[in-house]
Motif scaffolding. Structure first.
Motif, PDB file in Angstrom:
ATOM      1  N   ASP A  81       0.846  -1.191   0.000  1.00 38.38           N
ATOM      2  CA  ASP A  81       0.000   0.000   0.000  1.00 38.38           C
ATOM      3  C   ASP A  81       0.884   1.245   0.000  1.00 38.38           C
ATOM      4  O   ASP A  81       1.722   1.431   0.887  1.00 38.38           O
ATOM      5  N   SER A  82       0.692   2.114  -0.964  1.00 38.78           N
ATOM      6  CA  SER A  82       1.532   3.308  -1.097  1.00 38.78           C
ATOM      7  C   SER A  82       1.212   4.389  -0.071  1.00 38.78           C
ATOM      8  O   SER A  82       1.900   5.403   0.008  1.00 38.78           O
ATOM      9  N   ASP A  83       0.164   4.168   0.731  1.00 35.21           N
ATOM     10  CA  ASP A  83      -0.251   5.185   1.692  1.00 35.21           C
ATOM     11  C   ASP A  83       0.600   5.175   2.962  1.00 35.21           C
ATOM     12  O   ASP A  83       0.416   6.004   3.839  1.00 35.21           O
ATOM     13  N   PHE A  84       1.537   4.225   3.067  1.00 37.86           N
ATOM     14  CA  PHE A  84       2.360   4.101   4.257  1.00 37.86           C
ATOM     15  C   PHE A  84       3.767   4.634   4.008  1.00 37.86           C
ATOM     16  O   PHE A  84       4.362   4.404   2.947  1.00 37.86           O
ATOM     17  N   ASP A  85       4.319   5.322   5.005  1.00 35.29           N
ATOM     18  CA  ASP A  85       5.728   5.715   4.976  1.00 35.29           C
ATOM     19  C   ASP A  85       6.594   4.713   5.722  1.00 35.29           C
ATOM     20  O   ASP A  85       7.756   4.504   5.366  1.00 35.29           O
TER      21      ASP A  85
END
Length: 352
Positions: A81-85
């Motif tokens: 998921d690209s929403d996580f850093d």
């Protein structure tokens, strides 16, 4: 290709006050994993955007409890998921390295509870992956965030204690640990004993030259539950570790801990449980946690909050987490494996 969102920020008050945040997820939602989720949910510079457990019910339960928008049952799906850093890994110990590798390959910064691995080669692979992907990787050396131990470290570095002469660390832990599933697959001197090893190496500020150790199996015939080790450092400093697992169920505290640091110009001591707080009632006497995660006015404080807040700061400010590097984890593991080898062979083990 760099898939990581831009969370970089100079360490200014504006940045620290939450105008820049790091989006994090937690993998592993047992008792300690929930503590991590709770702490992250209360930090002003962290957005807890996802939690993951192999149990769908547990994942949804924790997401609802801490107002987390996403819940997962697969860490692979979560880490794509690209929403996580960044990700916080609090699973069973033998899954840490695998999940960390997947996280880094997906461009996620990593905080992981220790132990990472019982293999020096696997630890080297983690180091290489972190460097290749420009990942900030922090290992959870929790005791480095205890105010008392940090004060001792500060005085050592300032020269207030003179030349260090000896270090002694005793940790006798509640015997229920022996049956905890998360500790079953690792020698107890490595997990949870790696915390004791790290404490001595951190305070010593030197590398271990040689190790002599003895162990004993009292409860389980197939694994040692009592350890004694003498670590000699390159500068001549001697450190002694006593690690056992026999605090009874009717306990004052979950562990009996003693740390002593002797220098030519000073001595420092820590004892747990100490005399700072006791509670009596008709059932038992207890000493409350004032170190790991004490609750103050509805908020979790203590070493756990300080540790996770520090990691978030490092990600936001784009700086390496120097209080918990993979290279330090490798040195701790090297010493731990030497302790095991010495006890097994009944001989001094010299480290390269």
């Amino acid at each position: 290709m760099d898939n990581r969102p831009d969370v970089s920020c100079s360490p200014t008050p504006e940045c620290r006050m939450g105008k820049k945040t790091v989006k994090m997820g937690v993998v592993g939602l047992g008792k300690f994993g929930e503590q991590h989720a709770r702490v992250l949910s209360q930090l002003p510079h962290v957005e807890l955007v996802g939690v993951c457990s192999r149990s769908q019910d547990r994942s949804k339960e924790i997401a609802e409890r801490y107002d987390v928008p996403k819940s997962y049952t697969s860490h692979e799906v979560m880490l794509r998921d690209s929403d996580f850093d960044a990700v916080d890994i609090v699973t069973e110990v033998d899954r840490h390295a695998e999940i960390a590798q997947i996280a880094m390959e997906n461009g996620k910064h990593v905080f992981s509870e220790i132990l990472l691995s019982r293999s020096l080669e696997e630890t080297d692979q983690l180091i290489q992956t972190a460097k290749r992907n420009s990942i900030h990787f922090m290992v959870g050396f929790l005791e480095r965030f205890d105010v008392r131990r940090a004060q001792i470290k500060k005085r050592i570095e300032a020269g207030e204690m003179g030349e260090l002469v000896s270090l002694y660390s005793r940790r006798n832990i509640w015997r229920g640990i022996l049956d905890a599933p998360r500790f079953k697959s690792f020698p107890l001197i490595l997990q949870p004993g790696i915390h004791t090893i790290d404490q001595l190496l951190w305070l010593a500020q030197d590398e271990v030259k040689e190790v002599y150790a003895r162990s004993r199996s009292v409860v389980d015939t197939d694994r040692a539950d009592t350890w004694w080790a003498t670590l000699t450092f390159k500068n001549g400093l001697v450190g002694v570790i006593e690690q056992s697992f026999f605090v009874p169920d009717s306990r004052l505290s979950w562990c009996d801990v003693h740390l002593e640091v002797v220098g030519t110009e000073g001595t420092a001591k820590i004892s747990e449980p100490g005399d700072s707080a006791w509670y009596w009632n008709t059932d038992a006497t207890r000493s409350p946690d004032l170190f790991l995660a004490p609750e103050l006015h509805g908020r979790v404080t203590g070493a756990l909050e300080a540790e996770l807040s520090y990691f978030a700061d490092c990600v936001i400010e784009n700086r390496p987490p120097e209080l918990g590097t993979l290279e330090q984890a490798k040195k701790n593991l090297d010493a731990g494996l030497a302790i095991m080898a010495s006890a097994e062979r009944n001989e001094i083990i010299r480290l390269s």
